[in-house]
Design an enzyme around this catalytic site. Structure first.
Site, PDB file in Angstrom:
ATOM      1  N   PHE A 128      36.988  48.196  23.275  1.00 29.73           N
ATOM      2  CA  PHE A 128      36.675  47.055  22.415  1.00 29.73           C
ATOM      3  C   PHE A 128      37.502  45.813  22.732  1.00 29.73           C
ATOM      4  CE2 PHE A 128      36.195  51.036  20.029  1.00 29.73           C
ATOM      5  CZ  PHE A 128      34.814  51.023  19.884  1.00 29.73           C
ATOM      6  N   GLY A 188      42.867  43.964  32.220  1.00 28.70           N
ATOM      7  CA  GLY A 188      42.469  45.308  31.823  1.00 28.70           C
ATOM      8  C   GLY A 188      41.338  45.226  30.832  1.00 28.70           C
ATOM      9  N   LYS A 195      44.974  39.675  24.602  1.00 28.43           N
ATOM     10  CA  LYS A 195      44.128  40.838  24.292  1.00 28.43           C
ATOM     11  C   LYS A 195      43.062  40.354  23.321  1.00 28.43           C
ATOM     12  CE  LYS A 195      44.189  45.668  22.750  1.00 28.43           C
ATOM     13  NZ  LYS A 195      45.009  46.844  22.421  1.00 28.43           N
ATOM     14  N   ASP A 237      48.525  57.427  21.706  1.00 26.87           N
ATOM     15  CA  ASP A 237      47.747  57.173  22.935  1.00 26.87           C
ATOM     16  C   ASP A 237      48.692  56.875  24.106  1.00 26.87           C
ATOM     17  OD1 ASP A 237      45.362  57.077  24.337  1.00 26.87           O
ATOM     18  OD2 ASP A 237      44.847  55.033  23.721  1.00 26.87           O
TER      19      ASP A 237
HETATM   20  P1  ADP Z   1      42.728  49.049  24.903  1.00 30.13           P
HETATM   21  O1  ADP Z   1      42.982  49.293  23.456  1.00 30.13           O
HETATM   22  O2  ADP Z   1      41.399  48.452  25.151  1.00 30.13           O
HETATM   23  O3  ADP Z   1      43.030  50.226  25.774  1.00 30.13           O
HETATM   24  P2  ADP Z   1      45.199  47.857  25.893  1.00 30.13           P
HETATM   25  O4  ADP Z   1      46.110  47.167  24.951  1.00 30.13           O
HETATM   26  O5  ADP Z   1      45.596  49.215  26.365  1.00 30.13           O
HETATM   27  O6  ADP Z   1      43.734  47.867  25.263  1.00 30.13           O
HETATM   28  O7  ADP Z   1      44.962  46.924  27.148  1.00 30.13           O
HETATM   29  C1  ADP Z   1      44.050  47.308  28.166  1.00 30.13           C
HETATM   30  C2  ADP Z   1      44.713  47.135  29.533  1.00 30.13           C
HETATM   31  O8  ADP Z   1      45.030  45.744  29.727  1.00 30.13           O
HETATM   32  C3  ADP Z   1      46.042  47.862  29.719  1.00 30.13           C
HETATM   33  O9  ADP Z   1      45.824  49.200  30.124  1.00 30.13           O
HETATM   34  C4  ADP Z   1      46.675  47.019  30.814  1.00 30.13           C
HETATM   35  O10 ADP Z   1      46.151  47.328  32.080  1.00 30.13           O
HETATM   36  C5  ADP Z   1      46.225  45.601  30.446  1.00 30.13           C
HETATM   37  N1  ADP Z   1      47.233  44.942  29.595  1.00 30.13           N
HETATM   38  C6  ADP Z   1      47.386  45.094  28.265  1.00 30.13           C
HETATM   39  N2  ADP Z   1      48.421  44.374  27.793  1.00 30.13           N
HETATM   40  C7  ADP Z   1      48.961  43.754  28.863  1.00 30.13           C
HETATM   41  C8  ADP Z   1      50.115  42.884  29.050  1.00 30.13           C
HETATM   42  N3  ADP Z   1      50.851  42.522  27.999  1.00 30.13           N
HETATM   43  N4  ADP Z   1      50.402  42.454  30.295  1.00 30.13           N
HETATM   44  C9  ADP Z   1      49.646  42.854  31.344  1.00 30.13           C
HETATM   45  N5  ADP Z   1      48.567  43.662  31.242  1.00 30.13           N
HETATM   46  C10 ADP Z   1      48.213  44.125  30.021  1.00 30.13           C
HETATM   47 MG    MG Z   2      44.845  51.126  26.341  1.00 29.32          MG
END
Ligand code: ADP
Ligand code: MG
Length: 329
Positions: free
Chosen positions: A43, A39, A61, A158
């Protein structure tokens, strides 16, 4: 040692973490799976990786510390602190390790293999879309997670289908709440106003610059329930402007065909959340007691005696119907 109230800054951010920050390169200990990104946000990039010493899969992340020329390390520390605070909650993603490099920080998270519930919400394939029974089970888990956060004075701010992940899709597994990038601590003596979430899911008080509370998340839960049940985003307009207008006017249709086919209890659930005034919205704990989310009786018109007699007396199984079916089908 600063207690929780002292470590809370004016903006609702936590500043103290227990997790050790590793300063060696993240790639010394993890192999990043090439090609596919899990994903991406404004940022952060999230990538699947494998811990070299254990072979376990994680989601990394990777977050830039500078955003729009501003140092955002404090915000990242807050996100880590909230994940620590919620580590006892099975419906919030688990944080495994943290790495810090020159310009990035890496949060090594439990890997949610099923991806975003968003994919099932928007799917027009019958076999991929959630059934109402699925939605009920997942909604109970979301509410248990949100109730845990609210009990600990955390507002997520969010909540949307992109930030609710599944541990697996077939069979449909459990949910994990992710992305505490906009989350804040709420306290009775400090007002929060500024933060902006995702247009389709933000509550009226955010648009009106009014105080934010745990009820702000409950609005988003109402939108989530609507989307999970119908695949329709209730307030989405042609553009941001129109979406905001729909939200502030509470312009949502309850007469759509998709909604009319639902259990009336599901509608009543949504309606106790999509209320303009935050104080009128149901709390997460109250939602968990709503009739829509109560486990349904598998046998609706058999008496207890009938069920027991089928089980105990083999001679009564002369009926061609298996004991688990109902006669009213
Ligand atoms: P942002 O703050 O950029 O939105 P997120 O924490 O929501 O960051 O992560 C972005 C995307 O990455 C999520 O919408 C999901 O699709 C994927 N993602 C995040 N954490 C995980 C995880 N632990 N396992 C699998 N996919 C993840
Ligand atoms: Mg997100």
């Amino acid at each position: 040692v600063a207690g929780p109230s002292q470590s809370r800054s004016v903006r609702g951010l936590l500043s103290e973490i227990k997790t050790a920050i590793h300063n060696e390169p993240f790639t010394d200990h993890y192999t990043v799976i090439p090609g596919r990104e899990l994903g991406r946000g404004k940022f952060a990039v999230v990538r699947k990786c494998v811990e070299k010493c254990t072979g376990h899969e994680y989601a990394a992340k990777i977050m830039r510390k500078r955003r729009k020329g501003q140092d955002c390390r404090m915000e990242i520390i807050h996100e880590i602190a909230v994940l620590e605070l919620a580590s006892a909650c099975p419906h919030v993603v688990n944080l495994h390790q943290v790495y810090e490099m020159a310009s990035e920080m890496v949060l090594v998270l439990e890997f949610a293999a099923g991806g975003e519930i968003f994919n099932q919400c928007v799917s027009d394939r019958e076999d991929e879309a959630f059934s109402e029974e699925d939605v009920k089970r997942l909604m109970r888990q979301i509410l248990e997670g949100v109730a845990f956060l609210h009990q600990n004075n955390v507002v997520h701010l969010d909540l949307k289908p992109q930030n609710i992940l599944l541990m697996s899709t077939s069979p449909l597994g459990d949910i994990k709440i992710v992305d505490f990038g906009l989350s804040r601590m709420v306290s009775s003596h400090q007002e929060l106003r500024e933060i902006m979430g995702t247009p389709e899911y933000v509550a009226p008080e955010i648009l009106n610059y009014e105080p934010i509370s745990t009820a702000t998340d409950m609005w988003s839960v109402g939108v989530l329930a609507y989307v999970m049940l119908t695949g329709i985003s209730p307030f989405l307009g042609e553009d941001k402007q129109e979406t905001f207008l729909n939200i502030s006017q509470l312009s949502v249709s309850y007469s759509d065909e998709e909604l009319q086919q639902l259990d009336p209890a599901a509608l009543s659930f949504i309606q106790m959340l999509l209320r303009k005034h935050p104080q009128e919205r149901a709390t997460a704990e109250h939602c968990l007691t709503h009739p829509w989310l109560q486990p349904t009786e598998p046998q609706d018109n058999q008496t207890v005696e009938e069920i027991l007699s089928v089980k105990e007396d083999p001679s009564s199984t002369s009926s061609p119907e298996p004991p688990t079916s109902t006669s009213s089908a």
